[in-house]
Scaffold this motif. Structure first.
Motif, PDB file in Angstrom:
ATOM      1  N   TYR A  78       0.830  -1.211   0.000  1.00 35.49           N
ATOM      2  CA  TYR A  78       0.000   0.000   0.000  1.00 35.49           C
ATOM      3  C   TYR A  78       0.861   1.256   0.000  1.00 35.49           C
ATOM      4  O   TYR A  78       0.526   2.242  -0.644  1.00 35.49           O
ATOM      5  CB  TYR A  78      -0.947  -0.032   1.201  1.00 35.49           C
ATOM      6  CG  TYR A  78      -1.596  -1.379   1.330  1.00 35.49           C
ATOM      7  CD1 TYR A  78      -2.507  -1.812   0.369  1.00 35.49           C
ATOM      8  CD2 TYR A  78      -1.249  -2.251   2.353  1.00 35.49           C
ATOM      9  CE1 TYR A  78      -3.057  -3.081   0.436  1.00 35.49           C
ATOM     10  CE2 TYR A  78      -1.799  -3.513   2.426  1.00 35.49           C
ATOM     11  CZ  TYR A  78      -2.696  -3.931   1.467  1.00 35.49           C
ATOM     12  OH  TYR A  78      -3.224  -5.177   1.523  1.00 35.49           O
ATOM     13  N   LYS A 124       6.671  -2.301  -9.182  1.00 32.10           N
ATOM     14  CA  LYS A 124       5.215  -2.500  -9.112  1.00 32.10           C
ATOM     15  C   LYS A 124       4.784  -2.891  -7.699  1.00 32.10           C
ATOM     16  O   LYS A 124       5.583  -3.321  -6.884  1.00 32.10           O
ATOM     17  CB  LYS A 124       4.801  -3.621 -10.065  1.00 32.10           C
ATOM     18  CG  LYS A 124       5.228  -3.363 -11.505  1.00 32.10           C
ATOM     19  CD  LYS A 124       4.247  -3.948 -12.477  1.00 32.10           C
ATOM     20  CE  LYS A 124       4.706  -3.790 -13.909  1.00 32.10           C
ATOM     21  NZ  LYS A 124       5.116  -2.431 -14.274  1.00 32.10           N
ATOM     22  N   VAL A 125       3.475  -2.760  -7.472  1.00 26.31           N
ATOM     23  CA  VAL A 125       2.931  -3.114  -6.166  1.00 26.31           C
ATOM     24  C   VAL A 125       3.185  -4.587  -5.859  1.00 26.31           C
ATOM     25  O   VAL A 125       3.572  -4.962  -4.751  1.00 26.31           O
ATOM     26  CB  VAL A 125       1.428  -2.791  -6.099  1.00 26.31           C
ATOM     27  CG1 VAL A 125       0.812  -3.344  -4.823  1.00 26.31           C
ATOM     28  CG2 VAL A 125       1.208  -1.290  -6.187  1.00 26.31           C
ATOM     29  N   ARG A 126       2.978  -5.447  -6.873  1.00 29.96           N
ATOM     30  CA  ARG A 126       3.173  -6.880  -6.598  1.00 29.96           C
ATOM     31  C   ARG A 126       4.625  -7.174  -6.276  1.00 29.96           C
ATOM     32  O   ARG A 126       4.936  -8.103  -5.541  1.00 29.96           O
ATOM     33  CB  ARG A 126       2.679  -7.733  -7.765  1.00 29.96           C
ATOM     34  CG  ARG A 126       3.433  -7.562  -9.065  1.00 29.96           C
ATOM     35  CD  ARG A 126       3.074  -8.716 -10.029  1.00 29.96           C
ATOM     36  NE  ARG A 126       3.722  -8.521 -11.309  1.00 29.96           N
ATOM     37  CZ  ARG A 126       3.182  -7.847 -12.318  1.00 29.96           C
ATOM     38  NH1 ARG A 126       1.992  -7.312 -12.184  1.00 29.96           N
ATOM     39  NH2 ARG A 126       3.831  -7.703 -13.454  1.00 29.96           N
ATOM     40  N   ARG A 141       5.305  -6.926  -2.614  1.00 30.19           N
ATOM     41  CA  ARG A 141       4.977  -8.142  -1.859  1.00 30.19           C
ATOM     42  C   ARG A 141       6.101  -9.159  -1.978  1.00 30.19           C
ATOM     43  O   ARG A 141       6.600  -9.674  -0.977  1.00 30.19           O
ATOM     44  CB  ARG A 141       3.686  -8.767  -2.387  1.00 30.19           C
ATOM     45  CG  ARG A 141       2.468  -7.878  -2.253  1.00 30.19           C
ATOM     46  CD  ARG A 141       1.237  -8.578  -2.846  1.00 30.19           C
ATOM     47  NE  ARG A 141       0.116  -7.653  -3.015  1.00 30.19           N
ATOM     48  CZ  ARG A 141      -0.595  -7.544  -4.145  1.00 30.19           C
ATOM     49  NH1 ARG A 141      -0.333  -8.307  -5.190  1.00 30.19           N
ATOM     50  NH2 ARG A 141      -1.591  -6.688  -4.222  1.00 30.19           N
ATOM     51  N   SER A 142       6.517  -9.474  -3.205  1.00 25.54           N
ATOM     52  CA  SER A 142       7.508 -10.542  -3.350  1.00 25.54           C
ATOM     53  C   SER A 142       8.881 -10.090  -2.876  1.00 25.54           C
ATOM     54  O   SER A 142       9.678 -10.891  -2.399  1.00 25.54           O
ATOM     55  CB  SER A 142       7.572 -11.024  -4.799  1.00 25.54           C
ATOM     56  OG  SER A 142       8.054 -10.006  -5.635  1.00 25.54           O
ATOM     57  N   PRO A 199      -4.019  -2.229  -6.400  1.00 23.81           N
ATOM     58  CA  PRO A 199      -2.705  -2.041  -7.006  1.00 23.81           C
ATOM     59  C   PRO A 199      -2.698  -1.176  -8.254  1.00 23.81           C
ATOM     60  O   PRO A 199      -1.757  -0.419  -8.481  1.00 23.81           O
ATOM     61  CB  PRO A 199      -2.264  -3.460  -7.383  1.00 23.81           C
ATOM     62  CG  PRO A 199      -3.145  -4.378  -6.634  1.00 23.81           C
ATOM     63  CD  PRO A 199      -4.402  -3.640  -6.329  1.00 23.81           C
ATOM     64  N   VAL A 200      -3.717  -1.282  -9.092  1.00 28.52           N
ATOM     65  CA  VAL A 200      -3.636  -0.683 -10.419  1.00 28.52           C
ATOM     66  C   VAL A 200      -3.480   0.840 -10.328  1.00 28.52           C
ATOM     67  O   VAL A 200      -4.019   1.494  -9.438  1.00 28.52           O
ATOM     68  CB  VAL A 200      -4.889  -1.068 -11.249  1.00 28.52           C
ATOM     69  CG1 VAL A 200      -6.106  -0.299 -10.792  1.00 28.52           C
ATOM     70  CG2 VAL A 200      -4.635  -0.878 -12.718  1.00 28.52           C
ATOM     71  N   GLY A 201      -2.655   1.346 -11.253  1.00 35.25           N
ATOM     72  CA  GLY A 201      -2.529   2.791 -11.334  1.00 35.25           C
ATOM     73  C   GLY A 201      -1.420   3.401 -10.497  1.00 35.25           C
ATOM     74  O   GLY A 201      -1.393   4.598 -10.279  1.00 35.25           O
ATOM     75  N   MET A 228      -6.638  -0.975 -18.301  1.00 35.41           N
ATOM     76  CA  MET A 228      -6.803  -0.680 -16.874  1.00 35.41           C
ATOM     77  C   MET A 228      -8.218  -0.233 -16.583  1.00 35.41           C
ATOM     78  O   MET A 228      -8.706   0.744 -17.125  1.00 35.41           O
ATOM     79  CB  MET A 228      -5.842   0.439 -16.468  1.00 35.41           C
ATOM     80  CG  MET A 228      -4.472  -0.080 -16.138  1.00 35.41           C
ATOM     81  SD  MET A 228      -3.629   1.125 -15.138  1.00 35.41           S
ATOM     82  CE  MET A 228      -2.256   1.508 -16.205  1.00 35.41           C
ATOM     83  N   PHE A 244       5.422 -15.846   0.318  1.00 34.34           N
ATOM     84  CA  PHE A 244       5.322 -16.212  -1.095  1.00 34.34           C
ATOM     85  C   PHE A 244       3.917 -16.703  -1.443  1.00 34.34           C
ATOM     86  O   PHE A 244       3.415 -16.440  -2.528  1.00 34.34           O
ATOM     87  CB  PHE A 244       6.391 -17.238  -1.471  1.00 34.34           C
ATOM     88  CG  PHE A 244       7.739 -16.602  -1.653  1.00 34.34           C
ATOM     89  CD1 PHE A 244       7.985 -15.758  -2.732  1.00 34.34           C
ATOM     90  CD2 PHE A 244       8.760 -16.801  -0.739  1.00 34.34           C
ATOM     91  CE1 PHE A 244       9.208 -15.133  -2.895  1.00 34.34           C
ATOM     92  CE2 PHE A 244       9.989 -16.186  -0.894  1.00 34.34           C
ATOM     93  CZ  PHE A 244      10.214 -15.349  -1.976  1.00 34.34           C
ATOM     94  N   THR A 254       1.855 -13.606  -1.838  1.00 33.45           N
ATOM     95  CA  THR A 254       2.176 -12.953  -3.113  1.00 33.45           C
ATOM     96  C   THR A 254       1.453 -13.631  -4.267  1.00 33.45           C
ATOM     97  O   THR A 254       0.863 -12.987  -5.134  1.00 33.45           O
ATOM     98  CB  THR A 254       3.693 -13.014  -3.363  1.00 33.45           C
ATOM     99  OG1 THR A 254       4.353 -12.438  -2.244  1.00 33.45           O
ATOM    100  CG2 THR A 254       4.086 -12.270  -4.613  1.00 33.45           C
ATOM    101  N   VAL A 302      -7.199  -5.868 -11.740  1.00 36.76           N
ATOM    102  CA  VAL A 302      -6.513  -4.686 -11.220  1.00 36.76           C
ATOM    103  C   VAL A 302      -4.994  -4.883 -11.225  1.00 36.76           C
ATOM    104  O   VAL A 302      -4.260  -4.150 -10.584  1.00 36.76           O
ATOM    105  CB  VAL A 302      -6.977  -4.317  -9.784  1.00 36.76           C
ATOM    106  CG1 VAL A 302      -8.401  -3.801  -9.799  1.00 36.76           C
ATOM    107  CG2 VAL A 302      -6.819  -5.490  -8.848  1.00 36.76           C
ATOM    108  N   GLU A 309      -1.166  -4.854 -12.484  1.00 35.40           N
ATOM    109  CA  GLU A 309      -0.396  -3.888 -13.272  1.00 35.40           C
ATOM    110  C   GLU A 309       0.192  -4.619 -14.463  1.00 35.40           C
ATOM    111  O   GLU A 309       0.496  -5.799 -14.394  1.00 35.40           O
ATOM    112  CB  GLU A 309       0.726  -3.313 -12.420  1.00 35.40           C
ATOM    113  CG  GLU A 309       0.219  -2.698 -11.144  1.00 35.40           C
ATOM    114  CD  GLU A 309       1.199  -2.933 -10.014  1.00 35.40           C
ATOM    115  OE1 GLU A 309       1.850  -1.987  -9.627  1.00 35.40           O
ATOM    116  OE2 GLU A 309       1.320  -4.072  -9.546  1.00 35.40           O
TER     117      GLU A 309
END
Lengths: 576, 88
Positions: A94, A274-276, A279-280, A567-569, B1, B70, B73, B85, B87
């Motif tokens: 976030y 990126k947001v993801r 996380r990783s 996440p998007v944007g 998007m 993980f 994720t 949503v 990316e």
């Protein structure tokens, strides 16, 4: 080759490597390589975060503390790894989505208030300076040993080098330098551990060695260790609870949520594309950290075993002081190891009974550095450990000093006091801030409040009680408003600081403690290092209470919170 | 998007919270549960030379933490795709 010379060579070579990489990667890439175009790959970012994160507390201090705390030392192992789970789920994605430059900036925006931002800056500085004191202790120990001087002199040399290193600046911001630092420190930590595990158990993996039988025997190593410590009157290694179950619970929780509230770790997640990846990236960071953290308990147990076997090779047969090994003499020079022949027999008695014990000083922070010498490993291994310890301490100290500097120059000066400040003046202000922080932390490091890992634990408690709740409520609640957040942060860090200072002394100057640092005076038997979680509970309670009594946050804040949850944007990553 | 409608945004957030709660329960059980609260009970069992509770406190919890992140994720990646949503 002479150990001292070898140490200079290895430490010098690793420093040359870091500087070389810094120069090479500057020349070979353009600025936008780090900014819009690519950002940093999550695996690379994870490794760099691991180097940033693992400090003198993890490398130099932690295993030594566990060696003498046994099971009770588990608070550090679980606390300093479990926080990444919280970070990965509750904060990092976030904050990355929001995409700001510093932690106080997020707090200022979310709580639509410069006052909240200012309070966050103050909290950040208090946590970071305390953390730097812990690093100074570690650096001081390392330099005192390898320059063969007393601890105070070692600390002064360390301060000078940290100053030079942090003010040189650019080196820290470059991910590749930190990847090199990670490689140096992890090799320095695991190679001696593998040797020692092989020697003692025949199993090269320390994680398995600790659970194996002693080489050429049917006895498990841990059983042997339990037996040896109990014979000397200490509590059993594998079940020695740290004060109480409640205290261990609080200690572990403080370290976990403190991990998720420390600014120099959080800002690393602003740099991924990126947001993801945020996380990783936390996952990869933990993988690289876990390599050291699962090795540490083996280092701890085996160091304790070797240490006791050196002093008392057979039950009742004590080491003659005049025949003590070289490492013993070297550490005596630093003043961190002390022997006093109480019964005048010229032999060293080590015991849990204070009236008999002749090892009157065994500073826990020397154990990791002394371990390869105690185990009689080759000199190049010992030199490597020195280089690793310095890499750990310097990379973290530099990261923290930069967090302090950016809080002062970016948040306080540019953001609030003098928005039209020139870039040059901003840079000068941040250098002055760093110098003041180093001098202050170094001064307090002469009489640190605890061993390096203990001091760092205090910093985590302060972060846990102030920054973490503010960030978490900022994401998970749309109702908490600026009044609530400000009151919560002040109450949380106030309660924690008050508790720490009354037991450890105001600004950690022990003579100003008005309540002794002893279990009888502790609230519910919780030691000051573990108090952050209580401060965090106070923070949450005050913030929700005050918010309920005051006006709702404006509509645009509700939209902002909605925005960061998806996440998007997200905008392109910032460079750091 | 695509922009999420209010209901979709709410559903996405609820699913995220549900996953988080599930994983945080595991996080709590392996560390605070097995490593601290139930340590004496588990210490009656051994794996190799390790007492089980001691093993969770000094080894096992850390391995589980890595797996949890993980797993989160991966699951969040799936959720992002489901709600479109993610990316690009």
């Amino acid at each position: 080759m002479d150990l001292k010379l070898l140490t200079y060579i290895v430490v010098g070579a690793t420093f040359a490597l870091y500087i070389g990489i810094a120069i090479w990667s500057r020349a070979g890439s353009t600025k936008d390589f780090y900014v819009a175009g690519g950002g940093v790959h999550p695996v690379a970012n994870g490794m760099a975060t691991a180097a940033d994160w693992m400090s003198a507390a993890s490398f130099i201090s932690m295993a030594g503390l566990i060696a003498f705390m046994g099971y009770g030392g588990s608070v550090f192992l679980m606390g300093w790894t479990g926080g990444f789970v919280i970070l990965a789920m509750l904060l990092a994605p976030y904050l990355r989505k929001y995409g700001k430059f510093t932690v106080p900036e997020f707090i200022g925006d979310r709580y639509y208030s410069n006052a909240a931002r200012a309070v966050a800056v103050v909290c950040l500085i208090i946590c970071s300076v305390t953390y730097v004191i812990g690093q100074m202790k570690g650096v001081g120990v390392a330099f005192s040993r390898f320059l063969e001087v007393d601890y105070g002199t070692g600390l002064l040399v360390g301060m000078a080098i940290v100053f030079f290193y942090a003010v040189l600046g650019g080196m820290k911001g470059i991910t590749y330098t930190q990847i090199a630092q990670y490689c140096v420190l992890i090799m320095a930590y695991t190679i001696p551990a593998i040797f020692i595990s092989l020697n003692l158990t025949g199993n090269p993996l320390p994680q398995l060695g600790l659970g194996s039988t002693m080489a050429g025997s049917e006895t498990f190593l841990l059983d042997r260790l339990d037996q040896m410590v109990t014979e000397l009157g200490f509590r059993e290694y594998t079940t020695d609870v740290r004060l109480s179950g409640l205290n261990m619970f609080a200690y572990t929780m403080s370290l976990m949520i403190g991990t998720a509230g420390l600014p120099h770790v959080i800002i690393r997640f602003f740099t991924v594309p990126k947001v993801r990846d945020a996380r990783s990236s936390a996952g990869w960071a933990l993988v690289f950290i876990a390599i050291l953290y699962t090795t540490a308990p083996a280092v701890a147990g085996m160091a304790r075993l070797n240490f006791m076997q050196t002093i008392e090779p057979q039950p009742g047969q004590h080491l003659v002081y005049e025949e003590r090994p070289q490492w013993f003499k070297n550490w005596e020079t630093t003043g961190l190891l002390g022997f006093e022949d109480k019964n005048g027999d010229g032999r060293i008695q080590y015991s849990a009974d204070k009236s008999v014990n002749e090892m009157v000083k065994v500073d826990r922070d020397i154990m990791v550095l002394a371990n390869p010498e105690i185990a009689k490993l080759p000199n190049w291994v010992i030199a490597l450990v020195a280089a690793g310890g310095l890499a750990a301490a310097l990379s973290t100290a530099a990261g923290l000093l930069l967090a302090i500097a950016s809080a002062i120059s970016h948040d306080l000066l540019k953001g609030m006091i003098t928005p039209d400040i020139s870039e040059k003046a901003e840079l000068r202000a941040s250098r002055i801030a760093m110098a003041v922080a180093i001098a202050g932390a170094g001064y307090l490091g002469f009489n640190p409040p605890d061993f390096a890992a203990g001091t760092v634990a205090l910093a985590f408690g302060l972060a846990a009680s102030s920054i973490f709740p503010a960030l978490m409520m900022g994401i998970f609640s749309q109702r908490v408003n600026k009044e609530g957040a400000i009151a919560g942060m002040i109450a949380g860090i106030g309660v924690t600081l008050f508790y720490v200072f009354q037991h450890k002394g105001i600004m950690f100057v022990a003579s100003t403690a008005f309540l002794g640092d002893m279990p009888a005076n502790w609230f519910l038997g919780i030691e000051p290092n573990a108090f952050g979680v209580v401060g965090a509970v106070v923070n949450f309670a005050v913030a929700f209470g005050v918010s309920a009594l005051t006006a709702k946050p404006p509509e645009k804040i509700r939209d902002l919170v909605e925005h960061i949850r998806v996440p998007v944007g997200a905008e392109a990553a910032h460079s750091h | 998007m695509s922009q999420l409608s209010d209901e979709q945004a709410k559903a996405y957030w609820q699913r995220n919270l549900a996953l988080m709660v599930k994983l945080l329960v595991i996080w709590f059980v392996v560390s605070f549960g097995f490593g601290i609260i139930l340590v004496d009970v588990l210490n009656q069992f051994q794996i190799g030379g390790y007492k089980l509770g001691f093993w969770f406190a000094q080894q096992g919890a850390i391995y589980v933490f890595v797996v949890l992140i993980f797993y989160y994720t991966k699951k969040m990646g799936d959720l992002d795709r489901e709600f479109k949503v993610e990316e690009d």
